[in-house]
Design a protein around this motif. Structure first.
Motif, PDB file in Angstrom:
ATOM      1  N   LEU A 238       0.842  -1.197   0.000  1.00  0.00           N
ATOM      2  CA  LEU A 238       0.000   0.000   0.000  1.00  0.00           C
ATOM      3  C   LEU A 238       0.874   1.242   0.000  1.00  0.00           C
ATOM      4  O   LEU A 238       1.734   1.402   0.873  1.00  0.00           O
TER       5      LEU A 238
ATOM      6  N   LEU B 220       0.573   5.439  -0.159  1.00  0.00           N
ATOM      7  CA  LEU B 220      -0.303   6.597  -0.082  1.00  0.00           C
ATOM      8  C   LEU B 220       0.529   7.868  -0.228  1.00  0.00           C
ATOM      9  O   LEU B 220       1.685   7.923   0.189  1.00  0.00           O
TER      10      LEU B 220
ATOM     11  N   LEU C 185     -10.207   3.133   3.113  1.00  0.00           N
ATOM     12  CA  LEU C 185      -9.754   2.812   1.763  1.00  0.00           C
ATOM     13  C   LEU C 185     -10.502   1.581   1.283  1.00  0.00           C
ATOM     14  O   LEU C 185     -10.640   0.605   2.028  1.00  0.00           O
TER      15      LEU C 185
ATOM     16  N   HIS D 107     -12.418   7.574  -6.238  1.00  0.00           N
ATOM     17  CA  HIS D 107     -11.121   7.742  -5.572  1.00  0.00           C
ATOM     18  C   HIS D 107     -11.154   8.826  -4.504  1.00  0.00           C
ATOM     19  O   HIS D 107     -10.447   8.732  -3.504  1.00  0.00           O
TER      20      HIS D 107
ATOM     21  N   LEU E 262      -9.272   2.631  -3.916  1.00  0.00           N
ATOM     22  CA  LEU E 262      -7.866   2.482  -4.254  1.00  0.00           C
ATOM     23  C   LEU E 262      -7.651   2.173  -5.731  1.00  0.00           C
ATOM     24  O   LEU E 262      -8.480   1.523  -6.374  1.00  0.00           O
ATOM     25  N   TYR E 263      -6.514   2.619  -6.252  1.00  0.00           N
ATOM     26  CA  TYR E 263      -6.015   2.136  -7.544  1.00  0.00           C
ATOM     27  C   TYR E 263      -5.268   0.835  -7.266  1.00  0.00           C
ATOM     28  O   TYR E 263      -4.412   0.795  -6.369  1.00  0.00           O
ATOM     29  N   LEU E 264      -5.580  -0.218  -8.019  1.00  0.00           N
ATOM     30  CA  LEU E 264      -4.991  -1.528  -7.764  1.00  0.00           C
ATOM     31  C   LEU E 264      -4.271  -2.056  -8.990  1.00  0.00           C
ATOM     32  O   LEU E 264      -4.735  -1.873 -10.120  1.00  0.00           O
TER      33      LEU E 264
ATOM     34  N   ALA F 188      -1.365  -1.313  -4.270  1.00  0.00           N
ATOM     35  CA  ALA F 188      -2.462  -0.351  -4.154  1.00  0.00           C
ATOM     36  C   ALA F 188      -1.893   1.028  -3.877  1.00  0.00           C
ATOM     37  O   ALA F 188      -0.913   1.163  -3.138  1.00  0.00           O
ATOM     38  N   HIS F 189      -2.493   2.045  -4.491  1.00  0.00           N
ATOM     39  CA  HIS F 189      -2.028   3.405  -4.217  1.00  0.00           C
ATOM     40  C   HIS F 189      -3.180   4.393  -4.310  1.00  0.00           C
ATOM     41  O   HIS F 189      -4.201   4.143  -4.969  1.00  0.00           O
ATOM     42  N   LEU F 190      -2.999   5.533  -3.652  1.00  0.00           N
ATOM     43  CA  LEU F 190      -4.010   6.588  -3.655  1.00  0.00           C
ATOM     44  C   LEU F 190      -3.400   7.866  -3.099  1.00  0.00           C
ATOM     45  O   LEU F 190      -2.511   7.819  -2.245  1.00  0.00           O
TER      46      LEU F 190
END
Length: 287
Positions: free
Chosen positions: A82, A84, A216, A253, A258-260, A273-275
């Motif tokens: 993850l 962020l 999230l 978002h 999350l972007y996966l 995963a990122h955001l």
């Protein structure tokens, strides 16, 4: 560019091209390769001024001072990386040296610190004979787990899948954990808090205030893929979907979706995963 342009005009055109390519994602379309950068630049600018939704803290937060990036401990599950980024939603500048907390249930829906409550907090629900008589007065105590809920006191000393780490000078923070499972009444999610204006010491993070409390979320495709993998496949609790969840705000978002990234044929190999979290550092939002 034509031969009739002056050197100054050519330099100005080159400068604009560099700025466009460096500031936004430039897409070439058509035979002439026309730029469609304007709309994308506008979207990017608007994104900077979008606050990430503030959501309830939930009943299972513990200020455990577990200053670590790898929160997995001995928990089984799909590896989850993850990442962020925390920015000031008004200025778009990174929020440095913030303390970011995450916590979530394990693959079978159990939170550390609350193992006695089982999956969904209720285990099998109330036991014993039903109450008799007519209820009187106003109900007291915390709402049942699964929804927003008031804070519950921990039942044990376990602290897996919980941790705090600091943002770097670019506003980034990363964690290693496992893909969460699900429990009664909630879709798959991770809780998050952002603390600012405090002091990092050898003992952890002290003082300051909480400027963001959120959650999230994971899209349905990824959750369905995880559900085919053990130990998730052994979770017999009825699953609440993202659309059915009463806490997910439904705004994509900005609401914590999350972007996966993962191999859609082999999700068990791991998920990235990122955001970006847009926060208001001067405000207090403790959930």
């Amino acid at each position: 560019m034509t031969d009739t342009q002056t050197p100054e005009e050519r330099r100005e055109l080159a400068r604009r091209t560099v700025l466009a390519a460096g500031g936004v994602v430039v897409t070439a379309v058509g035979v002439g390769g026309a730029f469609v950068a304007g709309a994308q630049a506008s979207e990017q600018e608007n994104a900077c001024y979008t606050l990430t939704s503030e959501l309830v803290e939930g009943p299972y937060y513990i200020d455990a001072d577990k200053i670590r990036q790898d929160v997995t401990e001995d928990q089984e599950g799909i590896p989850l990386h993850l990442r962020l980024k925390v920015i000031d939603a008004e200025t778009c500048r990174p929020v440095r040296n913030a303390a970011v907390d995450i916590w979530h249930c394990n693959a079978t829906g159990v939170y550390s610190g609350y193992e006695e409550m089982g999956s969904g907090g209720g285990g099998g629900g109330p036991t014993g004979p039903p109450p008799s008589g007519t209820p009187t007065g106003t109900p007291t105590g915390s709402p049942p787990p699964g929804g927003g809920g008031g804070h519950q006191e921990p039942t044990d000393d376990e602290r897996y899948l919980r941790g705090t780490w600091r943002t770097d000078r670019h506003g980034y923070v990363g964690f290693r954990t496992v893909f969460p499972g699900w429990y009664q009444g909630r879709c798959v999610h991770i809780h998050v808090k952002v603390h600012v204006d405090g002091t990092w010491t050898d003992a952890g993070y002290e003082g300051g205030h909480t400027c963001h409390t959120g959650q999230l979320f994971f899209d349905e495709k990824s959750v369905l893929a995880s559900a085919a993998v053990e130990p998730y496949a052994s979770n017999t609790t009825t699953r609440t979907t993202l659309d059915e969840d009463t806490i997910y705000p439904g705004n994509g978002h900005a609401g914590g979706l999350l972007y996966l990234e993962y191999d859609h044929r082999h999700i068990a190999r791991g998920v990235h995963a990122h955001l970006t979290l847009g926060v208001a550092p001067d405000e207090t939002n403790d959930g």
